[in-house]
Design an enzyme around this catalytic site. Sequence first.
Site, short mmCIF file in Angstrom:
data_model
loop_
_atom_site.label_atom_id
_atom_site.label_comp_id
_atom_site.label_asym_id
_atom_site.label_seq_id
_atom_site.Cartn_x
_atom_site.Cartn_y
_atom_site.Cartn_z
N ASP A 1 -2.46 7.91 4.07
CA ASP A 1 -1.42 6.34 4.68
C ASP A 1 -1.75 5.58 5.18
OD1 ASP A 1 1.42 5.79 5.21
OD2 ASP A 1 1.02 6.99 6.76
N HIS B 1 -5.30 0.68 7.07
CA HIS B 1 -5.02 0.44 7.98
C HIS B 1 -6.91 0.68 8.68
CE1 HIS B 1 -1.27 0.00 6.29
NE2 HIS B 1 -1.30 0.95 7.36
N LYS C 1 0.72 -0.71 0.13
CA LYS C 1 -0.03 0.20 -0.35
C LYS C 1 0.89 1.38 0.16
CE LYS C 1 -1.24 2.10 3.50
NZ LYS C 1 0.56 2.69 4.23
N LYS D 1 -1.14 -8.62 11.83
CA LYS D 1 -0.77 -8.23 13.06
C LYS D 1 -1.54 -9.01 14.30
CE LYS D 1 -0.17 -3.31 13.03
NZ LYS D 1 1.50 -3.47 13.55
N LYS E 1 -0.04 11.37 13.56
CA LYS E 1 1.47 11.38 13.61
C LYS E 1 1.79 12.01 14.76
CE LYS E 1 2.70 8.78 9.79
NZ LYS E 1 3.36 7.97 10.42
#
Length: 484
Positions: free
Chosen positions: A229, A234, A142, A176, A334
Amino acid sequence: MSFDLVLFGGTGDLAWRKLMPALFQAFRHGTLPKDGRIIGVARDELSDEAYRALIRSRFEEVDLAKRPTPEEFDAFAQRLHFLRMDLSKPDDYQRLAATLQERAAEVVVMYLATAPNLFTVACEQLAAAGLNTPRTRLVLEKPLGVDLASNREINATAQRVLSEQQIFRIDHYLGKPSVQNLFALRFGNTLFEPLWRRENIANIQITIAEDLGVERRGAFYDATGALRDMVQNHALQLLCAIAMEPPINAQADAIRDEKLKVLRSLKPWTPQALGQHVVRGQYTGGVAEGEAARAYREEPGVRPDSTTETFVALRAEIASWRWAGVPFYIRTGKRLAAREAHIVVNFRPTPHAIFDAPAGAANKLVINLQPRDGLQLHLLAQGQVNRRNAQALAPVHLDLDFDRSFGSERVGAYERLLLDVIDGRLNLFVRSDEQEEAWRWVEPIMEHWARDTAGPRPYAAGTWGPSASSTMLARDGFSWSEEG
Ligand code: BG6
């Protein structure tokens, strides 16, 4: 079983930060098939030996527990090879073909850990060089494109040269252990499933917070932003895992069919929802990890007048019988206050209160993804903390720490996914229609931002993002749960 794993982007950030350590872990655990070569590909002029030395030096920066001893690295390094290639040059693919013909491995993995604008040309050239055989498996990192149109183009090219069964689209969150545990919690136990619906659940919150800034990826990140992103992939995959119906079996397509249904039932954006239910932010200077942190616009590779978002919070709804009216809040960014990822399922309060409970108290289930992997079930109990009032309830929680129960040395996300590619298991990979649906849903947000001259809201590094994110929940009478 023999394999050749060709790693395009072999000297890049992802290769040395995630893929090489993951391959090394598999090697160390004895799960990497013995007869296999790892061929790093990049434009650099490197011999096999120089490539091994480069990877060895990069391991110095990897997590201590995952760092090899010199003997271990030497043994692992025998598997590493290097091939210089310019992905736009057909002749270079012929050289790759010659390298692969040396031994005709049973499985040939082409891992494209490069910028997405190279995916199409790489697929076409691999086919032109006859490298799209039934033994080939293609791994696409990705982000797959920058919008729906570019995503479709990449998928169409990949599907022209290989069958869907040979295409492995990576979303490492699916690898995960905590995400696999979420499937186990929901579909391997009976306890929660009857409660898992609108009648009992007030809201669901998905947080993927990072304390780090953009590190060395300023230029890439500035062209990408948090929505592309983290949210398009995700966060939406986590939303699917939490909201999907039970699949008919654990096969790849049964799982993907159910995830696709969730994405298709996401309520489409209206102008009003875009105004009220999406918050974008960008970090300014502040304190992160106990040190002064620079503003996003001062990061190397970032444009000084950048309007790229480093934070997104949004409110989604799923139009289905199970979920109608239940808000799903997603937040990621972030340079936030902590590195933690969790999903919080907030249950409704009791319909009628006979005890004295703290304001807003209700049951909740916290699924911790990181830094620790576990579950917390919050209950209310009579802890007799109030000696005068035996009716007073106090919150208490059941705490399941999977790292403690199963050991923290479990198979990491990339390790699991790389082994799955080699073994040909598609369960934890994303199908093209899922990706398209996710792009379709986030595109109106991108278009809205392109029109909106207000730009992202500033937030100080080391905080939980712009206050508008809390205001968005407050309008519904809720607040973010900070538990991790
Ligand atoms: C990647 C993003 O996909 O996921 C990065 O490109 C992000 O920006 C990373 O830092 C987070 O992954 P993890 O596993 O560290 O939570």
